[in-house]
Design a protein around this motif. Structure first.
Motif, PDB file in Angstrom:
ATOM      1  N   ILE A 107      40.034 110.814 -14.469  1.00 23.14           N
ATOM      2  CA  ILE A 107      40.169 109.746 -13.748  1.00 23.14           C
ATOM      3  C   ILE A 107      41.117 108.787 -14.645  1.00 23.14           C
ATOM      4  CG2 ILE A 107      39.025 107.322 -13.287  1.00 23.14           C
ATOM      5  CD1 ILE A 107      36.587 108.858 -12.433  1.00 23.14           C
ATOM      6  N   LEU A 130      35.279 112.987  -7.098  1.00 24.26           N
ATOM      7  CA  LEU A 130      35.098 111.966  -8.309  1.00 24.26           C
ATOM      8  C   LEU A 130      36.663 111.792  -8.785  1.00 24.26           C
ATOM      9  CD1 LEU A 130      31.707 113.230  -9.859  1.00 24.26           C
ATOM     10  CD2 LEU A 130      32.077 111.088  -8.675  1.00 24.26           C
ATOM     11  N   GLY A 186      38.835 109.496  -6.677  1.00 23.67           N
ATOM     12  CA  GLY A 186      38.378 108.359  -6.645  1.00 23.67           C
ATOM     13  C   GLY A 186      37.399 108.018  -5.314  1.00 23.67           C
ATOM     14  N   PHE A 213      35.618 105.012  -6.282  1.00 22.68           N
ATOM     15  CA  PHE A 213      34.861 105.297  -7.250  1.00 22.68           C
ATOM     16  C   PHE A 213      33.442 105.019  -7.195  1.00 22.68           C
ATOM     17  CE2 PHE A 213      39.167 104.297  -9.160  1.00 22.68           C
ATOM     18  CZ  PHE A 213      39.373 105.503  -9.350  1.00 22.68           C
ATOM     19  N   SER A 214      32.681 105.240  -8.250  1.00 23.08           N
ATOM     20  CA  SER A 214      31.130 105.270  -7.988  1.00 23.08           C
ATOM     21  C   SER A 214      30.763 103.763  -8.254  1.00 23.08           C
ATOM     22  CB  SER A 214      30.385 105.873  -9.100  1.00 23.08           C
ATOM     23  OG  SER A 214      30.625 105.381 -10.529  1.00 23.08           O
TER      24      SER A 214
END
Length: 411
Positions: A36, A107, A110, A280-281
């Protein structure tokens, strides 16, 4: 004496298994964060490109679709993984590597998902394989997969007790394992969590969510608890409504794996271009929301939360699969901050009540909900969080909002 030695040896194997789980979780999250940082920090710093999120997410969706077309539509939802293990004590281990890649790719690109679903699939498969190799411990090895899942959840969410309680808490009856099995569960969970913390310390890696500071509230502000709980439940109902819509469309396009993933990447890229916080999370953006809530304003915070609730379901149902816990937590905190700006009630207090009600309504497990969120909110709010989680649990979700049961991936 022989039985005692066997038990001690199996306890050692369980601790070793927990350590391996902790290592895998750490390595996966480390690779995810490095990827990321490269895609979303380093590359954009080298050149300016206004359509960068759209391009990256679209290409990512296409690549993921091609990968899944060849290797299978993995990973499965966490609920399906837990259901398989609870019913059979096993999880198929013939597709560990494709599942690992399928879990990591969205992941990196994004997707608005968490890592728990993919990691749970991989570790459940690994634990089943280990159990098959330890045939001499036939009775005990039937529990290895469930033990590994508990260790995984406890480590990912930095809450060992959540890892223990979540798989066994039920809306019908919660049954604790026998004392001997409980020892094995706790041993594996603590071993996994300990290795994870040790590796983070040795490498200086990010630990994820940090506890939010709480300054306290006045007696009058407690009167807002009921409206805050109701707000969280309404957000939970919206999550189910979005899930119903996206899952219905995904079922009709079930055979078109590449097309679904490509469309998911486009939706993600468009959302990320205009509302970067929806990507994202959400785990690492919580403190950013708390700090900038005043600048964003109540309306924008609510828009971000609603879009992210929808986007998480779009990602999962188009093939950019992962977990929904972290995104839901992030959405609850956004809505809680918005409520704080509108009512003047302390921000962390609002966030705790709204988030607990939202997570509690979607998870339907009050104790697990509080154990999950205690890593973010201060322990002094536990009684209020238990109240919010229990109230949200007992407000039923209308059946017409619940999606049809998802079919397991083809083995």
């Amino acid at each position: 004496m022989k039985q005692f030695k066997t038990n001690v040896l199996f306890l050692f194997y369980t601790a070793l298994l927990g350590a391996i789980v902790g290592l895998i979780v750490w390595a996966f999250l480390r690779a995810m964060n490095l990827g990321i940082d490269f895609l979303w920090s380093y590359l954009p710093s080298q050149f300016r490109f206004p359509l960068y999120p759209l391009c990256v997410c679209t290409v990512g969706g296409l690549l993921l679709g091609v990968w899944k077309k060849k290797f299978g539509d993995y990973p499965e939802r966490l609920a399906i993984v837990l259901g398989r293990v609870k019913k059979t004590g096993r999880y198929p281990y013939g597709n560990i590597f494709p599942t690992l890649i399928s879990a990591l790719l969205p992941l990196l690109f994004g997707a608005s998902i968490g890592p728990e679903a993919g990691l749970s699939c991989v570790i459940a498969a690994l634990c089943t394989w280990v159990g098959d190799k330890l045939k001499r411990y036939k009775k005990e090895t039937d529990e290895l997969t469930a033990i590994g899942l508990s260790a995984t959840l406890g480590t990912i969410f930095r809450s060992p007790m959540f890892g223990f309680i979540e798989p066994i808490e039920s809306d019908k009856e919660t049954t604790l394992p026998k004392a001997s099995k409980t020892v094995l569960y706790i041993t594996a969970i603590l071993s996994s969590f300990g290795i994870f913390l040790l590796l983070n310390y040795l490498t200086g890696a990010r630990t994820g969510i940090e506890s939010l500071p709480f300054s306290g509230v006045t007696a009058e502000q407690y009167l807002w608890i009921a409206p805050m709980i109701l707000t969280g439940i309404v957000a939970g109902l919206l999550f189910f409504a979005f899930q119903k819509a996206t899952s219905t469309i995904a079922r009709k396009l079930r055979r078109f794996i590449i097309l679904r993933a490509f469309a998911g990447g486009i939706f993600l890229g468009i959302s990320g271009s205009f509302l970067p916080l929806t990507m994202f999370s959400g785990e690492h953006q919580i403190s950013q929301v708390i700090e900038s809530a005043g600048k964003l304003g109540a309306l924008m915070l609510i828009v971000i939360a609603l879009v992210k609730l929808l986007l998480t379901n779009i990602c999962i149902d188009t093939g950019l699969k992962g977990g929904h816990f972290f995104p839901i937590i992030f959405c609850g905190i956004c809505i809680g901050c918005a409520m704080s700006l509108l009512t003047g009630v302390e921000m962390v207090f609002c966030s705790a009540v709204v988030t607990t009600a939202l997570v509690g309504h979607t998870l339907k497990k009050p104790l697990a909900t509080v154990l999950l969120l205690i890593i973010i909110f201060p322990p002094r709010l536990i009684p209020i969080m238990l109240l919010a989680a229990a109230a949200a649990r007992f407000i039923p979700t209308p059946k017409f909002l619940l999606p049809k049961r998802e079919l397991p991936a083809a083995q």
